[in-house]
Motif scaffolding. Structure first.
Motif, PDB file in Angstrom:
ATOM      1  N   ASN A   7       0.797  -1.226   0.000  1.00 30.54           N
ATOM      2  CA  ASN A   7       0.000   0.000   0.000  1.00 30.54           C
ATOM      3  C   ASN A   7       0.830   1.277   0.000  1.00 30.54           C
ATOM      4  N   ARG A   8       1.905   1.319   0.778  1.00 33.27           N
ATOM      5  CA  ARG A   8       2.667   2.573   0.837  1.00 33.27           C
ATOM      6  C   ARG A   8       3.276   2.909  -0.518  1.00 33.27           C
ATOM      7  N   THR A   9       3.639   1.904  -1.276  1.00 30.62           N
ATOM      8  CA  THR A   9       4.180   2.152  -2.611  1.00 30.62           C
ATOM      9  C   THR A   9       3.075   2.611  -3.555  1.00 30.62           C
ATOM     10  N   LEU A  11       0.470   4.229  -2.703  1.00 31.45           N
ATOM     11  CA  LEU A  11       0.050   5.568  -2.297  1.00 31.45           C
ATOM     12  C   LEU A  11       0.998   6.655  -2.789  1.00 31.45           C
ATOM     13  N   VAL A 190      -7.027   3.294   5.481  1.00 35.99           N
ATOM     14  CA  VAL A 190      -5.809   2.610   5.923  1.00 35.99           C
ATOM     15  C   VAL A 190      -6.153   1.322   6.665  1.00 35.99           C
ATOM     16  N   GLU A 256      -0.110  10.341  -0.293  1.00 41.43           N
ATOM     17  CA  GLU A 256       1.281   9.903  -0.177  1.00 41.43           C
ATOM     18  C   GLU A 256       1.686   9.635   1.271  1.00 41.43           C
ATOM     19  N   THR A 257       1.053  10.328   2.211  1.00 43.13           N
ATOM     20  CA  THR A 257       1.449  10.203   3.618  1.00 43.13           C
ATOM     21  C   THR A 257       0.350   9.641   4.511  1.00 43.13           C
ATOM     22  N   ASP A 259      -0.922   6.703   5.152  1.00 39.33           N
ATOM     23  CA  ASP A 259      -0.639   5.510   5.945  1.00 39.33           C
ATOM     24  C   ASP A 259       0.208   5.866   7.168  1.00 39.33           C
ATOM     25  N   LEU A 260       1.233   6.667   6.971  1.00 38.89           N
ATOM     26  CA  LEU A 260       2.094   7.079   8.082  1.00 38.89           C
ATOM     27  C   LEU A 260       1.315   7.910   9.095  1.00 38.89           C
TER      28      LEU A 260
END
Length: 396
Positions: A7-9, A11, A190, A256-257, A259-260
């Motif tokens: 997922n982070r990729t 996003l 998320v 882009e951010t 998830d974090l």
């Protein structure tokens, strides 16, 4: 794009289109229309638009398309349509599906504007709505009928944070052929996988966690390609609820951010809920991540044990105590948004749910002392210290 990406990729890179200039950050296509090479091309495009072909910003836009593709990748949906706000997404998702004489079953614990759509707008056009306790499967079972066209619920309710079993409700709804529409804002894209769990249509206010920094309005509806392009898109493009390219670009940057940000906010929310679980100034602390929450077991299976970014504190002393508490806060701001980098405190009874009659507020658990607290990205120890001093002030 690789299907094996996590997922982070997705996003960061999902849905990216680059112009002839090969820019790193996605371009904002601020245009209301598009030029055709010939009259024949214009005619052909109005008959059928191909991939990366656009007609008018109300119908689609390259920047908006990037946002739609990226959020669909995260959600695991076939397609998405971006809207001007979260409520444009809710109203569009429901109204595009329904006609006079249709029947809808809805959870009764809803955001005030969602209730307005169901109780006032849909009823005005001849749609019958039955409300149930969303956590009671027997009530869903009793309310569903052979002519039920759709069911609607918030997967985590605003502001009392009830969690509804998506898989179980979807199974019951699908037995009668009803479309399952889920407002997934509090669960966040998320933590929730509502499509995989049985939802047919998922709605987000992108204003919340997707932007996550209090900048723009936006919404999105996700579902099958047939529903998005065949049912929803014609309704939205003719009624004008489309997302602006600038807002779409801002939301792309938010993805882009996300998830974090959301994981950090949820970690802090759990720490804060644990710190105030038994505080003497509180009637109750509501947070789905606490073992004392009524649907805690469901949170484990449906959300992977993540309780979300919002908790609710019910102060002893009612409205007066709640107002003293709010006015004593020094870090959180008093506002009515959520999912922001800044912590936000809200008094639902006098703001977001103000229009509800007192008996309905009571039935939903929206007491005069209830404060909704959206946890931001500040240091959790600072937030806990500030909440402690504010609760002490509230007792005065």
């Amino acid at each position: 794009m690789s299907e094996t990406w996590n997922n982070r990729t997705k996003l960061v890179h999902g849905g990216t289109r680059r112009s002839q200039y090969n820019e790193v950050s996605e371009a904002i296509f601020l245009t209301q229309g598009f030029v055709y090479d010939s009259a024949e091309q214009a005619e052909a495009r109005f008959l059928e638009t191909g991939p990366d072909e656009f007609i008018y910003a109300r119908y689609g836009n390259p920047t908006v398309a990037m946002f739609e593709e990226r959020i669909a990748l995260l959600e695991g949906a076939e397609d998405a349509f971006a809207t001007a706000s979260g409520m444009a997404a809710v109203s569009g998702a429901l109204t595009s599906l329904l006609k006079a004489g249709d029947h809808v079953v809805s959870a009764k614990a809803l955001f005030g504007s969602c209730l307005y759509i169901l109780e006032n707008v849909l009823a005005r056009f001849g749609v019958e709505v039955t409300f149930v306790d969303g956590t009671d499967l027997d009530q869903w079972r009793a309310a569903l009928r052979p002519d039920t066209k759709a069911v609607f619920f918030e997967s985590m309710s605003n502001p009392t944070l009830e969690v509804i079993d998506i898989t179980a409700v979807a199974a019951l709804a699908h037995e009668v052929g009803a479309t399952v529409v889920v407002d997934n804002v509090f669960s966040t894209p998320v933590f929730s996988k509502a499509i995989a769990q049985g939802a047919d249509v998922v709605v987000y206010s992108a204003t919340k966690h997707i932007d996550g920094q209090g900048r723009v309005l936006g919404g999105v509806v996700l579902g099958t390609k047939d529903y998005i392009r065949g049912t929803l898109e014609p309704y939205m493009k003719h009624t004008g609820g489309s997302l602006s390219p600038f807002n779409a670009w801002t939301l792309l940057k938010g993805l882009e951010t996300i998830d974090l940000r959301v994981r950090a906010q949820a970690e802090s929310a759990l720490l804060i809920a644990q710190a105030f679980a038994d505080h003497a100034a509180l009637e109750r602390t509501i947070y789905p991540g606490l073992a004392t929450h009524a649907q805690h077991a469901l949170v484990q299976s449906q959300l992977g044990g993540n309780g979300g970014t919002v908790l609710s504190l019910d102060l002893k002393g009612g409205k007066a105590a709640a107002f003293r508490f709010l006015n004593a806060l020094t870090i959180p701001v008093i506002s009515n948004n959520l999912g922001d980098a800044k912590s936000i405190a809200t008094h639902p009874a006098t703001t977001t749910h103000q229009r509800l009659p007192d008996d309905q507020k009571t039935a939903l658990g929206i007491t005069p002392g209830l404060v909704r607290f959206s946890v931001g990205l500040e240091d959790s120890a600072d937030l806990i210290a500030d909440l402690k001093q504010a609760l002490a002030a509230a007792q005065g």
